[in-house]
Design a protein around this motif. Structure first.
Motif, PDB file in Angstrom:
ATOM      1  N   SER A 239     -46.763  70.674  51.951  1.00 40.81           N
ATOM      2  CA  SER A 239     -46.439  71.583  50.841  1.00 40.81           C
ATOM      3  C   SER A 239     -45.112  71.220  50.176  1.00 40.81           C
ATOM      4  CB  SER A 239     -46.383  73.029  51.351  1.00 40.81           C
ATOM      5  OG  SER A 239     -45.237  73.206  52.143  1.00 40.81           O
ATOM      6  N   GLU A 240     -44.968  71.663  48.937  1.00 42.61           N
ATOM      7  CA  GLU A 240     -43.748  71.397  48.176  1.00 42.61           C
ATOM      8  C   GLU A 240     -42.526  72.039  48.843  1.00 42.61           C
ATOM      9  OE1 GLU A 240     -43.339  69.117  46.034  1.00 42.61           O
ATOM     10  OE2 GLU A 240     -41.238  69.711  45.743  1.00 42.61           O
ATOM     11  N   PRO A 241     -42.607  73.326  49.253  1.00 41.60           N
ATOM     12  CA  PRO A 241     -41.429  73.926  49.910  1.00 41.60           C
ATOM     13  C   PRO A 241     -41.017  73.187  51.181  1.00 41.60           C
ATOM     14  CG  PRO A 241     -43.051  75.624  49.369  1.00 41.60           C
ATOM     15  CD  PRO A 241     -43.697  74.306  49.072  1.00 41.60           C
ATOM     16  N   ALA A 242     -41.996  72.703  51.936  1.00 45.51           N
ATOM     17  CA  ALA A 242     -41.670  71.983  53.174  1.00 45.51           C
ATOM     18  C   ALA A 242     -40.978  70.662  52.851  1.00 45.51           C
ATOM     19  CB  ALA A 242     -42.934  71.739  53.999  1.00 45.51           C
ATOM     20  N   ARG A 243     -41.523  69.953  51.880  1.00 47.01           N
ATOM     21  CA  ARG A 243     -40.912  68.665  51.536  1.00 47.01           C
ATOM     22  C   ARG A 243     -39.510  68.848  50.959  1.00 47.01           C
ATOM     23  NH1 ARG A 243     -44.811  65.206  48.135  1.00 47.01           N
ATOM     24  NH2 ARG A 243     -45.702  67.227  47.555  1.00 47.01           N
ATOM     25  N   ASP A 244     -39.365  69.900  50.160  1.00 47.52           N
ATOM     26  CA  ASP A 244     -38.050  70.183  49.586  1.00 47.52           C
ATOM     27  C   ASP A 244     -37.036  70.558  50.681  1.00 47.52           C
ATOM     28  OD1 ASP A 244     -36.743  70.231  47.008  1.00 47.52           O
ATOM     29  OD2 ASP A 244     -36.360  72.365  47.446  1.00 47.52           O
ATOM     30  N   ALA A 245     -37.494  71.350  51.633  1.00 45.87           N
ATOM     31  CA  ALA A 245     -36.599  71.766  52.727  1.00 45.87           C
ATOM     32  C   ALA A 245     -36.146  70.554  53.539  1.00 45.87           C
ATOM     33  CB  ALA A 245     -37.308  72.772  53.629  1.00 45.87           C
ATOM     34  N   ALA A 246     -37.077  69.629  53.807  1.00 41.53           N
ATOM     35  CA  ALA A 246     -36.723  68.431  54.579  1.00 41.53           C
ATOM     36  C   ALA A 246     -35.727  67.575  53.794  1.00 41.53           C
ATOM     37  CB  ALA A 246     -37.981  67.628  54.901  1.00 41.53           C
ATOM     38  N   ARG A 247     -35.972  67.443  52.500  1.00 46.58           N
ATOM     39  CA  ARG A 247     -35.054  66.673  51.651  1.00 46.58           C
ATOM     40  C   ARG A 247     -33.649  67.279  51.678  1.00 46.58           C
ATOM     41  NH1 ARG A 247     -32.762  67.706  47.123  1.00 46.58           N
ATOM     42  NH2 ARG A 247     -34.080  69.483  46.586  1.00 46.58           N
ATOM     43  N   ARG A 248     -33.575  68.604  51.567  1.00 44.86           N
ATOM     44  CA  ARG A 248     -32.264  69.261  51.575  1.00 44.86           C
ATOM     45  C   ARG A 248     -31.553  69.104  52.911  1.00 44.86           C
ATOM     46  NH1 ARG A 248     -31.441  73.831  47.902  1.00 44.86           N
ATOM     47  NH2 ARG A 248     -33.067  73.804  46.323  1.00 44.86           N
ATOM     48  N   ALA A 249     -32.298  69.259  54.008  1.00 45.61           N
ATOM     49  CA  ALA A 249     -31.674  69.133  55.336  1.00 45.61           C
ATOM     50  C   ALA A 249     -31.146  67.704  55.525  1.00 45.61           C
ATOM     51  CB  ALA A 249     -32.675  69.489  56.430  1.00 45.61           C
ATOM     52  N   ASP A 250     -31.929  66.728  55.088  1.00 47.05           N
ATOM     53  CA  ASP A 250     -31.477  65.340  55.198  1.00 47.05           C
ATOM     54  C   ASP A 250     -30.280  65.082  54.280  1.00 47.05           C
ATOM     55  OD1 ASP A 250     -31.986  62.562  56.194  1.00 47.05           O
ATOM     56  OD2 ASP A 250     -32.180  62.202  54.031  1.00 47.05           O
ATOM     57  N   GLY A 251     -30.311  65.733  53.114  1.00 43.39           N
ATOM     58  CA  GLY A 251     -29.204  65.570  52.161  1.00 43.39           C
ATOM     59  C   GLY A 251     -27.891  66.049  52.750  1.00 43.39           C
ATOM     60  N   LEU A 252     -27.918  67.236  53.368  1.00 49.57           N
ATOM     61  CA  LEU A 252     -26.688  67.796  53.934  1.00 49.57           C
ATOM     62  C   LEU A 252     -26.379  67.254  55.329  1.00 49.57           C
ATOM     63  CD1 LEU A 252     -26.836  71.562  52.838  1.00 49.57           C
ATOM     64  CD2 LEU A 252     -25.235  69.808  52.031  1.00 49.57           C
ATOM     65  N   GLY A 253     -27.376  66.650  55.967  1.00 48.38           N
ATOM     66  CA  GLY A 253     -27.175  66.168  57.337  1.00 48.38           C
ATOM     67  C   GLY A 253     -26.797  64.699  57.410  1.00 48.38           C
ATOM     68  N   VAL A 254     -27.364  63.899  56.522  1.00 46.98           N
ATOM     69  CA  VAL A 254     -27.175  62.452  56.597  1.00 46.98           C
ATOM     70  C   VAL A 254     -26.562  61.895  55.313  1.00 46.98           C
ATOM     71  CG1 VAL A 254     -28.361  60.213  56.822  1.00 46.98           C
ATOM     72  CG2 VAL A 254     -29.103  62.169  58.222  1.00 46.98           C
ATOM     73  N   ARG A 255     -27.237  62.130  54.181  1.00 45.03           N
ATOM     74  CA  ARG A 255     -26.860  61.407  52.956  1.00 45.03           C
ATOM     75  C   ARG A 255     -25.529  61.839  52.366  1.00 45.03           C
ATOM     76  NH1 ARG A 255     -30.365  62.558  49.092  1.00 45.03           N
ATOM     77  NH2 ARG A 255     -31.542  64.143  50.231  1.00 45.03           N
ATOM     78  N   ILE A 256     -25.150  63.126  52.537  1.00 46.39           N
ATOM     79  CA  ILE A 256     -23.860  63.561  51.951  1.00 46.39           C
ATOM     80  C   ILE A 256     -22.683  62.836  52.620  1.00 46.39           C
ATOM     81  CG2 ILE A 256     -23.358  65.548  53.430  1.00 46.39           C
ATOM     82  CD1 ILE A 256     -22.468  67.072  50.920  1.00 46.39           C
ATOM     83  N   TYR A 257     -22.912  62.285  53.819  1.00 37.62           N
ATOM     84  CA  TYR A 257     -21.874  61.490  54.496  1.00 37.62           C
ATOM     85  C   TYR A 257     -22.055  60.004  54.219  1.00 37.62           C
ATOM     86  CZ  TYR A 257     -21.152  65.924  56.671  1.00 37.62           C
ATOM     87  OH  TYR A 257     -20.899  67.251  56.836  1.00 37.62           O
ATOM     88  N   LEU A 258     -23.250  59.496  54.504  1.00 40.58           N
ATOM     89  CA  LEU A 258     -23.420  58.042  54.448  1.00 40.58           C
ATOM     90  C   LEU A 258     -23.462  57.483  53.027  1.00 40.58           C
ATOM     91  CD1 LEU A 258     -25.706  57.271  57.500  1.00 40.58           C
ATOM     92  CD2 LEU A 258     -23.379  56.456  57.077  1.00 40.58           C
ATOM     93  N   ASP A 259     -23.932  58.241  52.051  1.00 38.27           N
ATOM     94  CA  ASP A 259     -23.940  57.696  50.690  1.00 38.27           C
ATOM     95  C   ASP A 259     -22.517  57.439  50.181  1.00 38.27           C
ATOM     96  OD1 ASP A 259     -26.686  57.900  50.949  1.00 38.27           O
ATOM     97  OD2 ASP A 259     -27.003  58.902  49.023  1.00 38.27           O
ATOM     98  N   PRO A 260     -21.610  58.397  50.282  1.00 37.98           N
ATOM     99  CA  PRO A 260     -20.234  58.081  49.871  1.00 37.98           C
ATOM    100  C   PRO A 260     -19.569  57.025  50.759  1.00 37.98           C
ATOM    101  CG  PRO A 260     -20.383  60.363  50.660  1.00 37.98           C
ATOM    102  CD  PRO A 260     -21.786  59.836  50.558  1.00 37.98           C
TER     103      PRO A 260
END
Ligand code: GBH
Length: 451
Positions: A239-260
């Motif tokens: 579902s869209e909400p599930a995929r969005d939730a996973a994207r957000r969790a990964d965004g705040l858990g991994v990418r907000i650190y490793l991308d910068p």
């Protein structure tokens, strides 16, 4: 099965690094000795209800007074590396100003003793014990703290870089920022998303400032890195909400650190999500270039993975759990490591923490037959070996933890040690998992697996 795991583990090269990890506030005790002042954890642990059973780190494992014997324990586990952290309030009791010699002397002795025993010291500058005085001045949401951290780092670097080769700036900035300033479950216990995001940025800025300064002061080859806690975040369904939730969790858990850190930019989807909540990352011109200072290694702390049905709604996979209630998911560990090697290539990785709490039952001699913890180690080390075979550049594994210790908000109730600590007598007893770890290290080091 155990033998399939052993076969995988035996594919690790003889030069693979093996260690155990600890953190200053979790083991040292001696919180008012030799000029140390309170950190945010001394304060937070006294807030009624903040820590299980009202426990504090006042005595902890009394490692400050038992360090030589604890180094002997490491020796009997046959590890080649010890990952520890330095307590900022011992080095700079007011969070700024000149070095406190008496506090520094402890780490000086520790490093000398480790080297004397043939154990490589891996030093972490910040594992959550911010001097209280800096929190009173605004803490990590305040930009000034990043500069204070760089100054503190240089004081330690000047004294120990002649003997310590591997330097980690921060341990798990996610925990400092989110648990500390958004969820309020760790020190300093604040609850504000804007503060948390400002903390993320200033932690990263502090990392970059410190790394730049230390690297340019280095008199010999030194390796610089950062340790992040990471897991997998996947949608529980299509579902869209599930995929969005996973994207957000990964965004705040991994990418907000490793991308910068790796690419010098914050992920645009995360920035947009935050803007929609009225939160802006307080970036100034030039910050991202500082944050993206070259890294020699990435430290990975892994405990579990998650799947989401909607935002903030993790759905259990239905697998067995540790005493922390964390699902045991070694396959997600492999997934995470392979993914990191693909999305952030060229960055050697070390597993700087992995381990488990179980309800240990000691016998009358204090011995714990923790087959559950040994099985956890076996399946997770095998998962690391599987990730290496899939191309991930992982060079070492450090178990969390050497000793049972102060498990933050859970106090002394939750035990992660390979060595049992009897908190009444401070007696240490190597658990079955510790013996298993030692035997595994010896086997791999002798290159008995398939080379
Ligand atoms: C590490 O933190 C620490 O570095 C170490 O000091 C500690 O003793 C050890 O692990 C064991 O806990 O997504 O809101 O459910 C691990 C911290 C705790 C980070 C659980 C992720 C999940 C919180 N992890 N947390 S949530």
């Amino acid at each position: 099965t155990a033998s399939a795991e052993q076969e995988l583990i035996d594919t690790l090269p003889p030069i693979f690094r093996w260690g155990v990890a600890t953190a200053s506030y979790q083991i040292e005790g001696a919180v008012a000795e030799d000029g140390r002042t309170p950190s945010i954890w001394d304060t937070f642990s006294r807030v009624p209800g903040a820590v299980h059973n009202g426990d504090t780190g006042d005595v902890a494992c009394d490692h400050y007074h038992r360090m030589p014997a604890d180094v002997e324990l490491m020796k009997s586990l046959d590890v080649d590396t010890y990952r520890f952290s330095v307590a900022w309030p011992r080095i700079q009791p007011r969070g700024r100003g000149k070095l406190n010699e008496a506090g520094m002397a402890f780490y000086d002795r520790l490093v000398d003793r480790l080297l004397d025993k043939g154990i490589d010291p891996w030093l972490t500058l910040y594992h959550w014990d911010l001097p209280q005085e800096l929190e009173d001045a605004g803490g990590w949401p305040s930009r000034d703290t990043a500069y204070r951290f760089a100054d503190y780092s240089m004081l330690v670097f000047d004294r120990l870089s002649d003997r310590v080769r591997n330097w980690t700036t921060l341990n798990e900035p996610w925990c400092s920022a989110m648990h500390g300033y958004v969820h309020g479950v760790m020190a300093p216990g604040r609850r504000d998303l804007g503060d948390g995001i400002a903390a993320v940025h200033h932690l990263l800025l502090g990392h970059g400032l410190a790394t730049e300064r230390m690297r340019s002061a280095a008199q010999r080859r030194i390796e610089f890195g950062i340790t992040l806690n990471m897991g997998t975040s996947e949608p529980a369904d299509e579902s869209e909400p599930a995929r969005d939730a996973a994207r957000r969790a990964d965004g705040l858990g991994v990418r907000i650190y490793l991308d910068p850190l790796v690419y010098g930019r914050y992920p645009s989807d995360v920035v947009e999500d935050l803007a929609a909540q009225g939160v802006r990352v307080p970036v100034r011109d030039g910050d991202l270039a500082i944050i993206a200072a070259p890294l020699d290694f990435l430290g990975v702390n892994y405990y579990f993975g998650q799947q989401f049905a909607a935002v903030d709604e993790p759905v259990p996979f239905g697998r067995p759990k540790t005493a922390m209630g964390w699902e045991i998911l070694p396959d997600k560990f492999t997934d995470l490591l392979v993914r990191l090697s693909q999305d952030y290539p060229g960055l050697p990785m070390f597993i700087t923490e992995n381990g488990s709490a179980f309800d240990d039952v000691p016998d009358e001699n204090g011995f714990v037959r923790d087959d559950d913890r040994a099985a956890y180690l076996s399946s997770h080390i095998a998962a690391v070996a599987a990730a290496r075979q899939a191309g991930a550049d992982i060079r070492g594994y450090f178990a969390w933890s050497l000793l049972d210790n102060f498990e933050w908000a859970y106090g002394y109730e939750k035990r992660f040690g390979l060595v049992r600590v009897d908190y009444e007598t401070q007696r240490r007893t190597i658990k079955r998992s510790g013996h298993w770890f030692r035997d595994t290290i010896r086997r791999v080091r002798q290159g008995q697996g398939g080379l």
